[in-house]
Design an enzyme around this catalytic site. Sequence first.
Site, short mmCIF file in Angstrom:
data_model
loop_
_atom_site.label_atom_id
_atom_site.label_comp_id
_atom_site.label_asym_id
_atom_site.label_seq_id
_atom_site.Cartn_x
_atom_site.Cartn_y
_atom_site.Cartn_z
N ARG A 72 -0.13 9.65 13.06
CA ARG A 72 1.13 9.17 12.52
C ARG A 72 1.86 8.41 13.63
NH1 ARG A 72 4.08 11.91 8.87
NH2 ARG A 72 5.39 10.05 9.01
N ARG A 125 0.27 4.61 17.86
CA ARG A 125 -1.09 4.86 17.39
C ARG A 125 -2.13 4.30 18.38
NH1 ARG A 125 -0.92 4.05 10.79
NH2 ARG A 125 1.13 4.97 10.48
N CYS A 130 -2.76 10.32 -7.71
CA CYS A 130 -3.60 11.50 -7.58
C CYS A 130 -3.85 11.78 -6.10
CB CYS A 130 -4.92 11.30 -8.32
SG CYS A 130 -6.02 10.09 -7.58
N ARG A 147 -8.17 8.43 2.18
CA ARG A 147 -9.12 7.40 1.74
C ARG A 147 -10.05 6.99 2.88
NH1 ARG A 147 -9.22 2.10 2.91
NH2 ARG A 147 -7.21 2.30 3.97
N ARG A 148 -9.48 6.70 4.03
CA ARG A 148 -10.30 6.28 5.18
C ARG A 148 -11.21 7.42 5.63
NH1 ARG A 148 -5.07 3.45 8.05
NH2 ARG A 148 -5.34 1.35 7.16
N LYS A 170 0.81 -1.22 0.00
CA LYS A 170 0.00 0.00 0.00
C LYS A 170 0.85 1.27 0.00
CE LYS A 170 -0.66 0.20 5.04
NZ LYS A 170 0.02 1.49 5.22
N ASP A 171 2.12 1.17 0.37
CA ASP A 171 2.99 2.34 0.40
C ASP A 171 3.62 2.65 -0.95
OD1 ASP A 171 2.54 2.67 3.11
OD2 ASP A 171 4.34 1.58 3.73
#
Length: 308
Positions: free
Chosen positions: A152, A158, A246, A134-135, A89-90
Site C-alpha cells: 500500500r 511502493r 465480488c 487480481r494480480r 479502476k478504483d
Amino acid sequence: MPLDLPMATRGSALARWQADHVAALLVDAAAGERAARVDVLVRPVVIETTADQRLDIPIWEMGGKGVFVKQIQAAVLDGRARLAVHSGKDMPAVTHPDLVVGAVPRRADPRDVLVGSGLAGLAPGGRILTGSARRRAQLASLRPDLTFGELRGNIATRLERIPERGAIVMARAALDRLDLLDGLSMPFEVLEPSVMLPQVAQGALAIECRADDHDARELLALVEHGPSRRAFDAERSFLAELGGDCDLPAAAYATVSGAEIALEALIASLDGHTVVRATDVGTDSIALGSRLARHLLDDCGGASLLDR
C-alpha cells in the site's frame, strides 16, 4: 463570468497529476468550442480519504473497490465540488444514482508492470508485493512457487519497498503519468494482457458530476473519447454482472476497432488454482460485458467460485 468547476481529487502526486490533466483538457476544450463562448475555471478540491490514511489495512478488508471513491463523490453530492476525477479502476461497478460519469478521456496504457525483476527472472519462492487480489491470483497461476505480501502507499513509497530478489506490481499508466518508467534503475517487465489481464478500466480516467448539472455535462462531453468510453463501459458491465464488486479476483480488457468491441475477461480463485477466462465480440458495450460475465459464470464453471 467564468464557469467555476471545483473538482474533487485525492491528494497523492498521481491523483493531482490526473486532476491537472483533466483540468487542462477541459480548459482547452472550452477554448476551442466557439459555441460555448465561456471561460472555464477548474480548481482542485483535495480530499484525503480514509483509505489513504489507513495504509495498514488491505483494500479488500476496507470494502474493496470504491474505498478511494466514495468520499470524493461525497464532495460532489454535498456541493463542495462540481466534478470528481477518479482512476477508472478504483470505481465500483455501480455508483451513486445522483452522479454520472460525464466523460472518459483517451485511455492510457492499461497493462501491469512487474518492477524489480522480470517474471522469468524471479527465483523459486520469490516474493511479490501487491495489494491486488487480481494480480496475486494471476501470478500464482503462472508461478505457483511465488510468495506474496501486501503493498500500500503512494507510488514513491511502493518503489522503495521492492523486496530483495523479488518484485512489486504496478499499473504502467501510473508510472508513465509520473514519468518514472524510463528512469527506473532496476529491472522491470511490462506484462502483456495475455500474461496478466488488466483490472477493469485500468488506465482510464472517469470524470463524474451530478446528473442534473447540465453545464458541467455539456463541457465534459467535449473531452469524451468514444473508443475509450466504449471499452470502459464494456469492462464495467462485465463487473456489474458478476455482482457489482465480488470479492473474487476479476479482470477484463476491451479493445475497440471501428464498431466492434473485443472483450477478454476472467475470474479466478484467490489462490490462483482456478482461472476461468474467455473472450467475446460485439457492438453494444453493456450487452457484451453482461453476456461475457454470464458465459463465465454459467457455461465455464465460474459460478462455483462464487460459492467458495
